[in-house]
Every structure is written in C-alpha cells, then in structure tokens.
Motif scaffolding. Structure first.
Motif, PDB file in Angstrom:
ATOM      1  N   SER A 124      34.699 -39.768 -13.809  1.00  0.00           N
ATOM      2  CA  SER A 124      35.726 -39.483 -14.810  1.00  0.00           C
ATOM      3  C   SER A 124      35.251 -38.436 -15.785  1.00  0.00           C
ATOM      4  CB  SER A 124      36.103 -40.767 -15.558  1.00  0.00           C
ATOM      5  OG  SER A 124      35.009 -41.223 -16.336  1.00  0.00           O
ATOM      6  N   ALA A 125      36.213 -37.783 -16.411  1.00  0.00           N
ATOM      7  CA  ALA A 125      35.894 -36.706 -17.355  1.00  0.00           C
ATOM      8  C   ALA A 125      35.174 -37.230 -18.589  1.00  0.00           C
ATOM      9  CB  ALA A 125      37.177 -35.981 -17.771  1.00  0.00           C
ATOM     10  N   MET A 126      35.339 -38.513 -18.891  1.00  0.00           N
ATOM     11  CA  MET A 126      34.723 -39.081 -20.088  1.00  0.00           C
ATOM     12  C   MET A 126      33.320 -39.624 -19.835  1.00  0.00           C
ATOM     13  SD  MET A 126      38.029 -41.070 -21.683  1.00  0.00           S
ATOM     14  CE  MET A 126      38.284 -42.001 -20.169  1.00  0.00           C
ATOM     15  N   ALA A 127      32.866 -39.567 -18.595  1.00  0.00           N
ATOM     16  CA  ALA A 127      31.563 -40.148 -18.258  1.00  0.00           C
ATOM     17  C   ALA A 127      30.431 -39.309 -18.830  1.00  0.00           C
ATOM     18  CB  ALA A 127      31.419 -40.255 -16.748  1.00  0.00           C
ATOM     19  N   ARG A 128      29.388 -39.976 -19.237  1.00  0.00           N
ATOM     20  CA  ARG A 128      28.182 -39.325 -19.738  1.00  0.00           C
ATOM     21  C   ARG A 128      26.983 -39.848 -18.944  1.00  0.00           C
ATOM     22  NH1 ARG A 128      31.786 -36.989 -21.429  1.00  0.00           N
ATOM     23  NH2 ARG A 128      32.251 -36.304 -23.561  1.00  0.00           N
ATOM     24  N   ALA A 129      25.930 -39.075 -18.900  1.00  0.00           N
ATOM     25  CA  ALA A 129      24.698 -39.462 -18.199  1.00  0.00           C
ATOM     26  C   ALA A 129      24.992 -39.866 -16.760  1.00  0.00           C
ATOM     27  CB  ALA A 129      23.989 -40.588 -18.956  1.00  0.00           C
ATOM     28  N   ARG A 130      25.723 -39.012 -16.057  1.00  0.00           N
ATOM     29  CA  ARG A 130      26.118 -39.349 -14.690  1.00  0.00           C
ATOM     30  C   ARG A 130      24.904 -39.513 -13.784  1.00  0.00           C
ATOM     31  NH1 ARG A 130      31.289 -35.314 -13.603  1.00  0.00           N
ATOM     32  NH2 ARG A 130      32.547 -36.014 -15.390  1.00  0.00           N
ATOM     33  N   ARG A 131      23.919 -38.633 -13.916  1.00  0.00           N
ATOM     34  CA  ARG A 131      22.755 -38.711 -13.050  1.00  0.00           C
ATOM     35  C   ARG A 131      22.021 -40.032 -13.231  1.00  0.00           C
ATOM     36  NH1 ARG A 131      22.199 -36.116  -8.710  1.00  0.00           N
ATOM     37  NH2 ARG A 131      22.817 -34.211  -9.800  1.00  0.00           N
ATOM     38  N   PHE A 132      21.932 -40.510 -14.466  1.00  0.00           N
ATOM     39  CA  PHE A 132      21.255 -41.777 -14.723  1.00  0.00           C
ATOM     40  C   PHE A 132      21.961 -42.934 -14.027  1.00  0.00           C
ATOM     41  CE2 PHE A 132      21.316 -45.678 -17.303  1.00  0.00           C
ATOM     42  CZ  PHE A 132      19.973 -46.033 -17.221  1.00  0.00           C
ATOM     43  N   PHE A 133      23.292 -42.987 -14.139  1.00  0.00           N
ATOM     44  CA  PHE A 133      24.030 -44.089 -13.534  1.00  0.00           C
ATOM     45  C   PHE A 133      24.010 -44.000 -12.007  1.00  0.00           C
ATOM     46  CE2 PHE A 133      25.973 -44.115 -17.799  1.00  0.00           C
ATOM     47  CZ  PHE A 133      25.763 -45.451 -18.110  1.00  0.00           C
ATOM     48  N   GLN A 134      23.975 -42.797 -11.455  1.00  0.00           N
ATOM     49  CA  GLN A 134      23.841 -42.673 -10.000  1.00  0.00           C
ATOM     50  C   GLN A 134      22.525 -43.272  -9.516  1.00  0.00           C
ATOM     51  OE1 GLN A 134      24.794 -38.732  -8.313  1.00  0.00           O
ATOM     52  NE2 GLN A 134      25.808 -38.264 -10.237  1.00  0.00           N
ATOM     53  N   ILE A 135      21.445 -42.919 -10.208  1.00  0.00           N
ATOM     54  CA  ILE A 135      20.127 -43.434  -9.822  1.00  0.00           C
ATOM     55  C   ILE A 135      20.046 -44.940 -10.056  1.00  0.00           C
ATOM     56  CG2 ILE A 135      17.664 -43.315 -10.321  1.00  0.00           C
ATOM     57  CD1 ILE A 135      18.048 -40.370 -11.014  1.00  0.00           C
ATOM     58  N   ALA A 136      20.608 -45.405 -11.176  1.00  0.00           N
ATOM     59  CA  ALA A 136      20.532 -46.823 -11.517  1.00  0.00           C
ATOM     60  C   ALA A 136      21.281 -47.684 -10.506  1.00  0.00           C
ATOM     61  CB  ALA A 136      21.095 -47.054 -12.921  1.00  0.00           C
ATOM     62  N   THR A 137      22.422 -47.203 -10.038  1.00  0.00           N
ATOM     63  CA  THR A 137      23.184 -47.987  -9.068  1.00  0.00           C
ATOM     64  C   THR A 137      22.591 -47.906  -7.670  1.00  0.00           C
ATOM     65  OG1 THR A 137      24.686 -46.099  -8.773  1.00  0.00           O
ATOM     66  CG2 THR A 137      25.345 -47.811 -10.337  1.00  0.00           C
ATOM     67  N   PHE A 138      21.942 -46.795  -7.344  1.00  0.00           N
ATOM     68  CA  PHE A 138      21.399 -46.630  -5.995  1.00  0.00           C
ATOM     69  C   PHE A 138      20.000 -47.226  -5.856  1.00  0.00           C
ATOM     70  CE2 PHE A 138      19.261 -44.197  -2.598  1.00  0.00           C
ATOM     71  CZ  PHE A 138      20.167 -44.423  -1.571  1.00  0.00           C
ATOM     72  N   LEU A 139      19.294 -47.398  -6.967  1.00  0.00           N
ATOM     73  CA  LEU A 139      17.901 -47.855  -6.912  1.00  0.00           C
ATOM     74  C   LEU A 139      17.717 -49.177  -6.184  1.00  0.00           C
ATOM     75  CD1 LEU A 139      15.067 -47.034  -7.753  1.00  0.00           C
ATOM     76  CD2 LEU A 139      15.398 -48.278  -9.904  1.00  0.00           C
ATOM     77  N   PRO A 140      18.566 -50.206  -6.374  1.00  0.00           N
ATOM     78  CA  PRO A 140      18.363 -51.451  -5.605  1.00  0.00           C
ATOM     79  C   PRO A 140      18.428 -51.256  -4.099  1.00  0.00           C
ATOM     80  CG  PRO A 140      19.826 -51.841  -7.453  1.00  0.00           C
ATOM     81  CD  PRO A 140      19.627 -50.365  -7.381  1.00  0.00           C
TER      82      PRO A 140
END
Length: 311
Positions: A116-132
């Motif tokens: 979404s256009a309002m999202a911030r720190a997209r790279r962090f959330f991508q890594i955080a969700t994929f890490l498990p």
C-alpha cells in the motif's frame, strides 16, 4: 490526379524450421531433464505400484521366515477400511479448512499492506515475514514444542500468571497448535509471492484509480486482487497440496500429545506402516492413495480457479 501507387502485398513470413543440427542441440538439452524425471519420479512411482501389489507372509508360527506373496488390491482394501487411515484424512480435512484460508488470506492481506501507498519500512517487513521460512521444518517444530511445554515455555508461564491455563497438547487445541506452527513458518513464503505479483501491476493503473477518488481499500479489492488472480489460484493450489502432506509438526507433537497417536495424518500412517510395522505393501498403497487425493484436489482447485479468473 493519378491515385498513389499501392504497396505490393508482402507474404507472411514463413515459420522458422529447425535444422537437423538445431534439433540435435535441443534434444541434447532436453535429455537430462527426462533422465532425471525418470529416475527421480517415474521409477519410484512404478516401484511403489509394484510393492503395493504384494504383502509379506510368515510361516511356521513366525519361525519359518517371511516370503512375499501377490495380494492384488488387498493392500488398497486394507488401507481404505483401516479406521486410523480414514481418520487421518478427517484430521487433515479439518486442518485444511482452517490452515488454507489463514495461509492464503493472511498472506494476501499482509502483502497488500506492505504494497500500500501508506506502508513504511517495506524491506523490514518483507524480511521479518519471510525469516521464519528460512528455519527448517523440524527446527521450527522443535521451537514451538518448547514454547508449548508447561514449565519450560515463557508463553505458558505468562498465561498462567494471567489466570489462563491453556493445554496446547489437549485434544481440543492440538489442531490449532499444529496450524500455528505451519502458518508461522510458511506464511512469509506466500507473502513474497503475492508481493512480487503486486509489484508487476502497472503504477499508472493505481495512480488512475487514486485520481478517480478510490481509497486504498477500494484499490486493493477492485484493482489489485483481480489483477493477481492467477497468482492467488497458483498459491492456493500449492498450499492445498502441501497441506495434505503434513508430517513434521504432528510427528514431533505426538510425543507430548498422547491423544494424537502415531497415525494422525496420512503421511504419519504411511511412515508407521513402513518403519514400525514393516508392512511396505500397505505403506506403498497408502502413499499412492494419498497421491490420488492430491491429484484430485489439484484438479478441483484448478477448475474452480479457472472459473474465478474468467469471471
């Protein structure tokens, strides 16, 4: 004034035909695939079919050794009438009824939030969700086995202080415990797939929707999701096929959850028949029946997905 000269019609280009040397090169590159496919897929499946047609019989009250006899479809009849085998499919059906919507719907929601256009720190959330997902299945199951165990887990200790005593290994909660382990590990994988598909949507399409006054929720529902329908169907297919092959999490949890038994899922039944009961014919028959169920599920999901894409 004379009319302008018209250009002569040009013949359609002829399709390029492969020469003998080119056909040989194509065949040379294709041969390794078919060799590996035959060795890794066709030969094991054929051997499983052959094994499923035989069974071991002992003679001399067990002192005369065992010998293999032709059983025909006896192993299939044994599996289809075995209450543990049928109950294992019921467990997986209940598991899929909760797990698949959580996996697909939850991953799609997270991917839409990140995109979404309002999202911030997209790279962090991508890594955080994929890490498990980077954690092996056995290790993930062991981690959650520790977190579910009373007296060891900080989660159970915290819930106990709050007055909530939850038995994660109880007959009414063990299904949710298994779903939690699988969703924690695999939801990030689906998030990455959905996010990649969302990135392929033209930005001008989204800007046009915003100019027309559509808010982010409306854009997600009316623009983004319809444009990634093929990806949603493919993810739904992979998630369903993977769900019916559930093994690692319940295999480890059944050591503490005595109500589960050793045949809680079809794969556990197959493992138990082969490596504990040494009934390889029954195990092969069960594996082939499970493959047929997976194939049928794939066919149904594909048909329903194609209708949804065409609607």
């Amino acid at each position: 004034m004379a009319p302008p000269l018209s250009r002569p019609l040009q013949a359609a280009p002829r399709p390029h035909r492969l020469r003998r040397g080119e056909r040989s090169a194509v065949g040379l590159f294709v041969v390794p695939f078919f060799v590996l496919f035959t060795l890794a897929t066709l030969v094991p499946v054929g051997y499983a079919v052959w094994m499923s047609l035989f069974e071991e019989e002992s003679s001399g009250l067990g002192f005369g050794g065992t010998h293999r006899v032709f059983a025909g479809f006896g192993n299939y009849a044994h599996a289809l009438t075995d209450s543990d085998f049928l109950r294992s499919f019921a467990h997986v059906a209940a598991y899929c009824a909760v797990y698949i919507p959580v996996m697909v719907g939850g991953a799609l929601l997270i991917a839409l939030l990140i995109d979404s256009a309002m999202a911030r720190a997209r790279r962090f959330f991508q890594i955080a969700t994929f890490l498990p997902h980077a954690v092996p299945s056995v290790i993930a199951s062991l981690i959650w086995l520790y977190l579910y165990t009373p007296g060891l887990s900080p989660i159970t200790d915290l819930l106990g202080r709050l007055g909530a005593h939850v038995d994660f290994f109880g007959s009414g909660t063990v299904l949710l415990s298994v779903i939690n382990i699988s969703a924690w590990q695999w939801i990030g994988y689906n998030v990455i797939i959905f996010y990649a598909a969302l990135q392929a949507i033209g930005r001008e399409t989204l800007e046009a929707a915003r100019i027309d006054g559509a808010h982010e929720t409306r854009i997600a529902w009316s623009v983004k999701i319809p444009m990634i329908r093929p990806t949603v169907v493919l993810t739904l297919l992979f998630t369903g096929v993977g769900a019916i092959q559930l093994f690692d999490a319940p295999m480890l949890l059944q050591s503490r959850a005595i109500t589960m038994g050793t045949s809680w899922t079809p794969t556990m039944f197959i493992y138990d028949a082969a490596f504990r009961g040494h009934d390889y014919g029954l195990a092969a028959a069960g594996a082939l029946l499970l493959a047929l169920v997976a194939g049928g599920l794939s066919f149904v999901v594909t048909k329903l997905g194609n209708r949804w894409k065409e609607s």
